[in-house]
Design an enzyme around this catalytic site. Structure first.
Site, short mmCIF file in Angstrom:
data_model
loop_
_atom_site.label_atom_id
_atom_site.label_comp_id
_atom_site.label_asym_id
_atom_site.label_seq_id
_atom_site.Cartn_x
_atom_site.Cartn_y
_atom_site.Cartn_z
CE1 TYR A 47 -4.13 1.86 0.12
CE2 TYR A 47 -3.01 3.05 1.74
CZ TYR A 47 -4.08 2.86 0.85
OH TYR A 47 -5.11 3.91 0.75
NE ARG A 49 -16.15 -13.08 -5.02
CZ ARG A 49 -15.08 -13.39 -4.13
NH1 ARG A 49 -15.02 -14.29 -3.21
NH2 ARG A 49 -13.84 -12.41 -4.11
CG ASP A 50 -23.20 -17.11 -9.49
OD1 ASP A 50 -24.43 -17.41 -9.96
OD2 ASP A 50 -22.36 -16.35 -10.06
NE ARG A 51 -23.93 -15.25 -0.38
CZ ARG A 51 -23.13 -14.19 0.53
NH1 ARG A 51 -22.58 -13.31 0.14
NH2 ARG A 51 -23.29 -14.49 1.81
N GLY A 108 -10.63 -1.47 -6.34
CA GLY A 108 -9.98 -2.65 -5.68
C GLY A 108 -9.77 -3.65 -6.60
N GLY A 147 -7.67 -10.16 -8.30
CA GLY A 147 -6.17 -10.69 -8.79
C GLY A 147 -5.33 -9.58 -9.02
CG PHE A 204 -12.16 6.09 -4.78
CD1 PHE A 204 -12.93 7.32 -4.66
CD2 PHE A 204 -11.95 5.16 -3.55
CE1 PHE A 204 -13.28 7.58 -3.75
CE2 PHE A 204 -12.47 5.88 -2.21
CZ PHE A 204 -13.15 7.13 -2.55
#
Length: 359
Positions: A57, A183-185, A253, A257, A280
Site C-alpha cells: 500500500y 458472487r454466485d452463492r 480494488g 487478482g 479511487f
C-alpha cells in the site's frame, strides 16, 4: 496502565501474520504539551490492512514502537489526557484518525492532537470505527467520481462488502438507484433480501448479469452513469459495459487478482461511449479536507445512524483484553492473529472483523 499493541517488522512472505506480534507498551506518565493520550475503543480489520502488511500500500504506517511498525488504519478512541497547549480536544471526547497510518491496532496511544479529528460521542463505537474507511469512501465515490442526478443509476460488484452496502444507503438519500452484483452463492436469496432491505434497487449474481446482458445491456432501460469495480477482470469488464455514453468507471480494488487479471477496455467503451476510467483512493480524495470539514462529515454520518438512515454492517467482534501474565499474552496474541488470518482467508459473506478493546 496496562497497554499492548500489534506490531510487524517486515512485509510477510508466506502468510499474513508471519511477522505480526503482540507486545506490551509503556506510555509516558505525562504527555507532551501538544499531545493527547487516547484509549482505543474499536478498530476494524480491513482488507487494506492486509495490503499494508504485505508492503504493497502506498501510504505506509506512520507509527513505530521499538522500531516495529504499528498497523491499523481505522478506529475510534476516547481522549483520556491532554497536553497543556491542546485546545481543540478535551478529556472524554471521541476521536478518529485524521489520516491513514496512525496505527489503531493497540489499546492506547500518545499522539499529537492535530493527527486526530473530534466526533460526537457515538451511540455505537463499532459503527463509529467504520466511518473513515467504510462509509467515507462510499460517500466520496458518489460525490466526487461522477455528477449524479436523481434517477441516475450506479452499478457495483462485491455488493455484500461494507463500502458497497454504504453506497446503497447514500445513493438512496440522493435519489440515485443501484444495481448490485455479487458472487454466485447458495444463500443468494437470503442475501438479496438483506440488500433490498437496505434500499438496493436491483440485486444480481454474476451469472445472472452475464445471462441478462447477452440479451441487451442494462443501460438500455437504465441511466447507468457510474460503475464501481472492486474486482477487476471479467467482473469489472461486465459492469463497465453497462455504462451509458459519458459514464464513469472507477476501480476501487483488485479482489479478482490485480495485476494478474486484465480489464477488457474495448473500442466501444473508449471511442463510442467515451467512458472515463478512474482509480479511487480514500486518502487522496480526503487530502484537501480540513479537520473541521472531516469532523462535520463524520458528525453528519453519526446523526444519520442515530436516525436509522444509515445501518451498520454485520460484524464479528474480537474482545482485546489486558493480559495479566505472559501466558495470557500468548493466548491473546494467538486470538488476535487468528482474526487477521480469518480476514485474509475470508469466505463470501463473512462478517467484518472488529477488535473491541475492554473498557
Amino acid at each position: 496502565m496496562t497497554s499492548s499493541t500489534l506490531t510487524f517488522t517486515s512485509q510477510f512472505q508466506s502468510h499474513t501474520t508471519e511477522f505480526l506480534h503482540l507486545q506490551p507498551i509503556s506510555l509516558p506518565e505525562v504527555v507532551g504539551t501538544a499531545q493527547v493520550k487516547v484509549k482505543f475503543l474499536a478498530a476494524p480489520v480491513n482488507v487494506l490492512d492486509l495490503v499494508v502488511l504485505a508492503g504493497k500500500y502506498p501510504v505506509k504506517p506512520q507509527t513505530k514502537y521499538d522500531q516495529a511498525l504499528v498497523p491499523g488504519y481505522e478506529g475510534v478512541g476516547v481522549v483520556i489526557e491532554v497536553g497543556g497547549l491542546v485546545t481543540a480536544l478535551r478529556i472524554g471526547e471521541h476521536v478518529l484518525p485524521k489520516d491513514h497510518g496512525l496505527g489503531t491496532w493497540r489499546t492506547h496511544t500518545v499522539v499529537d492532537a492535530d493527527k486526530l479529528v473530534r466526533i460526537p460521542t457515538p451511540s455505537n463505537p463499532v459503527f463509529a470505527s467504520l466511518l473513515k474507511m467504510g462509509y467515507t469512501p462510499a460517500y466520496l465515490l458518489l460525490q466526487n467520481m461522477q455528477y449524479l442526478k436523481a434517477g441516475d443509476w450506479v452499478i457495483q460488484n462485491t455488493a455484500t462488502g461494507m463500502i458497497a452496502q454504504a453506497v446503497i444507503q447514500f445513493a438512496r438519500l440522493q435519489g440515485v438507484r443501484t444495481v448490485n452484483i455479487m458472487r454466485d452463492r447458495k444463500d443468494f436469496d437470503v442475501v438479496r433480501s438483506r440488500l433490498l432491505a437496505l434500499s438496493a434497487d436491483m440485486v444480481l449474481s454474476e451469472s445472472q448479469l452475464e445471462a441478462l446482458v447477452q440479451v441487451q445491456p442494462l443501460s438500455h432501460t437504465r441511466r447507468i452513469v457510474l460503475a464501481i469495480d472492486s474486482v477487476f477482470g471479467s467482473s469489472g469488464s461486465r459492469i463497465a459495459n453497462q455504462l451509458v455514453q459519458g459514464g464513469t468507471y472507477v476501480s476501487l480494488g483488485f479482489l479478482g487478482g490485480g495485476g494478474e487479471v486484465k480489464l477488457d477496455v474495448n473500442e466501444g467503451l473508449l471511442f463510442y461511449k467515451a467512458v472515463e476510467f478512474k482509480g479511487f483512493r480514500t486518502s487522496r480524495e480526503l487530502a484537501g479536507w480540513s479537520q473541521e470539514e472531516r469532523s462535520d462529515l463524520w458528525a453528519w454520518m453519526l446523526k444519520l445512524y442515530n436516525k436509522g438512515q444509515l445501518k451498520a454492517p454485520e460484524v464479528e467482534i474480537m474482545h482485546w483484553g489486558s493480559p495479566a501474565q505472559a501466558q495470557d499474552g500468548e493466548e491473546l496474541e494467538k486470538k488476535l492473529l487468528d482474526v487477521v488470518e480469518k480476514t485474509a482467508n475470508r469466505v463470501v459473506g463473512m462478517p467484518k472483523q472488529i477488535f473491541v478493546f475492554e473498557q
